[in-house]
Design a protein around this motif. Structure first.
Motif, PDB file in Angstrom:
ATOM      1  N   THR A  87       0.837  -1.243  -0.097  1.00  0.00           N
ATOM      2  CA  THR A  87       0.025   0.018  -0.129  1.00  0.00           C
ATOM      3  C   THR A  87       0.857   1.214   0.116  1.00  0.00           C
ATOM      4  N   ARG A  88       1.940   1.309   0.901  1.00  0.00           N
ATOM      5  CA  ARG A  88       2.826   2.386   1.002  1.00  0.00           C
ATOM      6  C   ARG A  88       3.618   2.702  -0.476  1.00  0.00           C
ATOM      7  N   MET A  89       3.997   1.585  -1.335  1.00  0.00           N
ATOM      8  CA  MET A  89       4.674   1.441  -2.352  1.00  0.00           C
ATOM      9  C   MET A  89       3.419   2.226  -3.328  1.00  0.00           C
ATOM     10  N   ILE A  90       2.542   1.719  -3.504  1.00  0.00           N
ATOM     11  CA  ILE A  90       1.239   2.208  -4.356  1.00  0.00           C
ATOM     12  C   ILE A  90       1.144   3.666  -4.158  1.00  0.00           C
ATOM     13  N   THR A  91       0.519   4.029  -2.906  1.00  0.00           N
ATOM     14  CA  THR A  91       0.327   5.445  -2.634  1.00  0.00           C
ATOM     15  C   THR A  91       1.598   6.328  -2.706  1.00  0.00           C
ATOM     16  N   GLY A  92       2.629   6.076  -2.415  1.00  0.00           N
ATOM     17  CA  GLY A  92       3.852   6.741  -2.467  1.00  0.00           C
ATOM     18  C   GLY A  92       4.583   6.768  -3.659  1.00  0.00           C
ATOM     19  N   THR A  93       4.484   5.920  -4.482  1.00  0.00           N
ATOM     20  CA  THR A  93       5.288   5.975  -5.551  1.00  0.00           C
ATOM     21  C   THR A  93       4.505   5.842  -7.018  1.00  0.00           C
ATOM     22  N   LEU A  94       3.813   4.749  -7.042  1.00  0.00           N
ATOM     23  CA  LEU A  94       2.898   4.423  -8.085  1.00  0.00           C
ATOM     24  C   LEU A  94       1.695   5.623  -8.369  1.00  0.00           C
ATOM     25  N   ASP A  95       0.953   5.707  -7.526  1.00  0.00           N
ATOM     26  CA  ASP A  95       0.092   6.806  -7.696  1.00  0.00           C
ATOM     27  C   ASP A  95       0.445   7.946  -8.078  1.00  0.00           C
ATOM     28  N   HIS A 114       3.242   8.642  -9.710  1.00  0.00           N
ATOM     29  CA  HIS A 114       3.709   8.355 -11.340  1.00  0.00           C
ATOM     30  C   HIS A 114       2.697   8.437 -12.204  1.00  0.00           C
ATOM     31  N   LEU A 115       1.433   7.732 -11.707  1.00  0.00           N
ATOM     32  CA  LEU A 115       0.225   7.899 -12.659  1.00  0.00           C
ATOM     33  C   LEU A 115      -0.321   9.316 -12.687  1.00  0.00           C
ATOM     34  N   ALA A 116      -0.203  10.143 -11.589  1.00  0.00           N
ATOM     35  CA  ALA A 116      -0.755  11.510 -11.670  1.00  0.00           C
ATOM     36  C   ALA A 116      -0.056  12.190 -12.745  1.00  0.00           C
ATOM     37  N   ARG A 117       1.318  12.114 -12.660  1.00  0.00           N
ATOM     38  CA  ARG A 117       2.228  12.831 -13.549  1.00  0.00           C
ATOM     39  C   ARG A 117       2.227  12.644 -14.969  1.00  0.00           C
ATOM     40  N   TYR A 118       2.113  11.188 -15.075  1.00  0.00           N
ATOM     41  CA  TYR A 118       2.273  10.530 -16.609  1.00  0.00           C
ATOM     42  C   TYR A 118       1.023   9.601 -16.681  1.00  0.00           C
ATOM     43  N   PRO A 119      -0.076  10.038 -16.867  1.00  0.00           N
ATOM     44  CA  PRO A 119      -1.368   9.306 -16.965  1.00  0.00           C
ATOM     45  C   PRO A 119      -1.284   8.034 -17.931  1.00  0.00           C
ATOM     46  N   ASP A 120      -0.652   8.538 -18.953  1.00  0.00           N
ATOM     47  CA  ASP A 120      -0.720   7.353 -20.321  1.00  0.00           C
ATOM     48  C   ASP A 120       0.539   6.667 -20.110  1.00  0.00           C
ATOM     49  N   SER A 141      -0.467  -0.613 -11.987  1.00  0.00           N
ATOM     50  CA  SER A 141      -1.400  -0.203 -11.079  1.00  0.00           C
ATOM     51  C   SER A 141      -2.502  -1.481 -11.249  1.00  0.00           C
ATOM     52  N   ALA A 142      -3.015  -1.675 -12.545  1.00  0.00           N
ATOM     53  CA  ALA A 142      -3.926  -2.939 -12.609  1.00  0.00           C
ATOM     54  C   ALA A 142      -3.569  -4.316 -11.700  1.00  0.00           C
ATOM     55  N   GLN A 143      -2.314  -4.563 -12.050  1.00  0.00           N
ATOM     56  CA  GLN A 143      -2.043  -6.042 -11.522  1.00  0.00           C
ATOM     57  C   GLN A 143      -1.906  -5.772  -9.886  1.00  0.00           C
TER      58      GLN A 143
END
Length: 137
Positions: A98-106, A108-114, A122-124
């Protein structure tokens, strides 16, 4: 010419010493300091021995090693103890994920959604996160 006997890997030797100490302490457990005293190993060697026992124990269908704050490391014959330990381990993994997703992946997706890789990750991980959440209940 006689064949030289191959030396056993150190982790296996450490694991044997830890296993004997835990078997002698049964049904009680031993904390790390007690294992260090009982085996004359260093903390690092005890840790490597426990890791080896977990790997080998699973392969050989031995009683799993669990850890409880009040008892330390122990072999328990009670499936309820195993389940309690497994749930705690899943909670730890879920927290890290959860910390990895909220602190890194989210972010990342916010800055580069494509970004294709971030979308795939994120899907996996959403599925993994949901599964871990169910396993901790």
């Amino acid at each position: 010419m006689p064949r030289r006997r191959e030396a056993r890997p150190l982790d296996e030797q450490y694991g044997d010493l830890v296993r004997v100490a835990l078997m002698e302490a049964r049904p009680a457990g031993l904390n790390t300091r007690q294992l260090i005293t009982a085996t004359s190993l260093t903390k690092s060697q005890v840790t490597r021995g426990i890791r080896h026992l977990r790997d080998v124990g699973a392969a050989e269908h031995l009683t799993p090693i669990i850890w409880r704050r009040r008892d330390g490391y122990l072999f328990s014959d009670e499936p309820a103890d195993w389940i309690e330990y497994e749930k705690k381990q899943f909670r730890l993994i879920l927290g890290r994920l959860t910390r990895m997703i909220t602190g890194t992946l989210d972010p990342h997706l916010a800055r580069y959604p494509d970004d294709e890789w971030a979308q795939l990750a994120s899907a996996q991980l959403t599925g993994v996160r949901a599964t871990l959440a169910q396993l901790t209940k």
